[in-house]
Design a protein around this motif. Structure first.
Motif, mmCIF file in Angstrom:
data_model
loop_
_atom_site.group_PDB
_atom_site.id
_atom_site.type_symbol
_atom_site.label_atom_id
_atom_site.label_comp_id
_atom_site.label_asym_id
_atom_site.label_seq_id
_atom_site.Cartn_x
_atom_site.Cartn_y
_atom_site.Cartn_z
ATOM 1 N N ARG A 115 -0.602 182.402 66.730
ATOM 2 C CA ARG A 115 0.765 182.535 66.225
ATOM 3 C C ARG A 115 1.705 181.608 66.984
ATOM 4 N NH1 ARG A 115 3.987 186.092 68.581
ATOM 5 N NH2 ARG A 115 2.318 187.583 68.962
ATOM 6 N N LYS A 116 1.589 181.594 68.303
ATOM 7 C CA LYS A 116 2.455 180.721 69.105
ATOM 8 C C LYS A 116 2.180 179.256 68.808
ATOM 9 C CE LYS A 116 3.223 183.992 72.845
ATOM 10 N NZ LYS A 116 2.908 184.352 74.243
ATOM 11 N N ALA A 117 0.919 178.902 68.652
ATOM 12 C CA ALA A 117 0.574 177.517 68.338
ATOM 13 C C ALA A 117 1.153 177.121 66.974
ATOM 14 C CB ALA A 117 -0.945 177.341 68.346
ATOM 15 N N PHE A 118 1.070 178.026 66.010
ATOM 16 C CA PHE A 118 1.660 177.753 64.697
ATOM 17 C C PHE A 118 3.161 177.504 64.811
ATOM 18 C CE2 PHE A 118 4.210 179.558 61.267
ATOM 19 C CZ PHE A 118 3.926 178.660 60.256
ATOM 20 N N GLY A 169 7.926 171.391 65.038
ATOM 21 C CA GLY A 169 7.788 169.939 64.948
ATOM 22 C C GLY A 169 7.862 169.437 63.526
ATOM 23 N N ILE A 170 7.198 170.118 62.612
ATOM 24 C CA ILE A 170 7.215 169.730 61.199
ATOM 25 C C ILE A 170 8.622 169.841 60.627
ATOM 26 C CG2 ILE A 170 6.421 170.376 58.890
ATOM 27 C CD1 ILE A 170 3.740 171.209 60.279
ATOM 28 N N ALA A 171 9.314 170.940 60.964
ATOM 29 C CA ALA A 171 10.676 171.182 60.442
ATOM 30 C C ALA A 171 11.644 170.109 60.898
ATOM 31 C CB ALA A 171 11.163 172.559 60.858
ATOM 32 N N HIS A 172 11.381 169.537 62.053
ATOM 33 C CA HIS A 172 12.272 168.503 62.587
ATOM 34 C C HIS A 172 11.762 167.106 62.303
ATOM 35 C CE1 HIS A 172 15.133 171.163 64.456
ATOM 36 N NE2 HIS A 172 14.142 171.881 64.933
ATOM 37 N N GLY A 173 10.819 167.011 61.352
ATOM 38 C CA GLY A 173 10.349 165.703 60.906
ATOM 39 C C GLY A 173 9.368 165.051 61.850
ATOM 40 N N GLY A 174 8.750 165.816 62.726
ATOM 41 C CA GLY A 174 7.837 165.199 63.705
ATOM 42 C C GLY A 174 6.486 165.575 63.457
#
Length: 189
Positions: A175-178, A184-189
């Motif tokens: 869960r923490k890894a997700f 990162g994905i949400a911020h475009g990374g």
């Protein structure tokens, strides 16, 4: 998941669980009958057969109907243990789900039930090009799913007397890894 937790709750007696099962089963049969009214004669016949089967089984199992002052069926009694017809999903979720997930039902109910405030938000995000989701909604839905799985593992472990501590620890790490990946994905990374 909440139905599993409700029925396998290790803190209640077997008779209480059976009374809960009777209420849920009858509720499902009644919902199926209402749905069948909109679908046609073939479905109505199947729903009526299902309802008759449920009623016969509950009678044979000596599940005693509880009715209110108006005669409405409100639950069942089995050997002195009572339960209502259905569960309050919002209340059950707030008690059963992991502490790290506050108000899980409310997190996703807006999207699941197409509430106007959620649709309006998706429309605004779409900037006139239809509806658009947002990362926070997807993450919230995923977290609720993860919390649901964690709850089922925990309650089944308790019910069957199994040590699920290692599995729960592994689930927490995932869960923490997700969450870290999602940020990162949400911020475009």
């Amino acid at each position: 998941m909440l139905f599993t937790e409700y029925l396998f709750d290790p803190t209640v007696s077997l008779n209480k669980r059976l009374a809960r099962l009777a209420g849920l089963w009858m509720t499902d049969a009644l919902h199926a009958q209402k749905q069948a009214e909109a679908l046609g004669p073939e479905d109505q016949t199947k729903a009526a057969q299902m309802l008759a089967y449920v009623e016969d089984c509950l009678r044979k199992c000596q599940a005693v109907e509880r009715r209110n002052g108006n005669g409405k069926l409100i639950g069942y009694v089995i050997d002195g243990e009572t339960a209502p017809m259905d569960i309050n999903i919002t209340e059950r979720a707030s008690k059963a789900m992991p502490a790290w997930l506050p108000a899980p039902y409310r997190l996703t109910s807006g999207a699941a039930h197409n509430r106007p405030w959620m649709i309006g938000r998706a429309k605004d995000l779409g900037n006139g090009d239809g509806l658009a989701g947002e990362a926070a909604t997807v993450v919230a839905a995923t977290m609720v799913a993860m919390g649901s799985i964690e709850t089922v593992v925990k309650v089944c472990g308790e019910h069957f007397g199994l040590d699920v501590g290692e599995a729960l620890q592994q689930m927490e790490e995932e869960r923490k890894a997700f969450l870290y990946r999602a940020i990162g994905i949400a911020h475009g990374g």
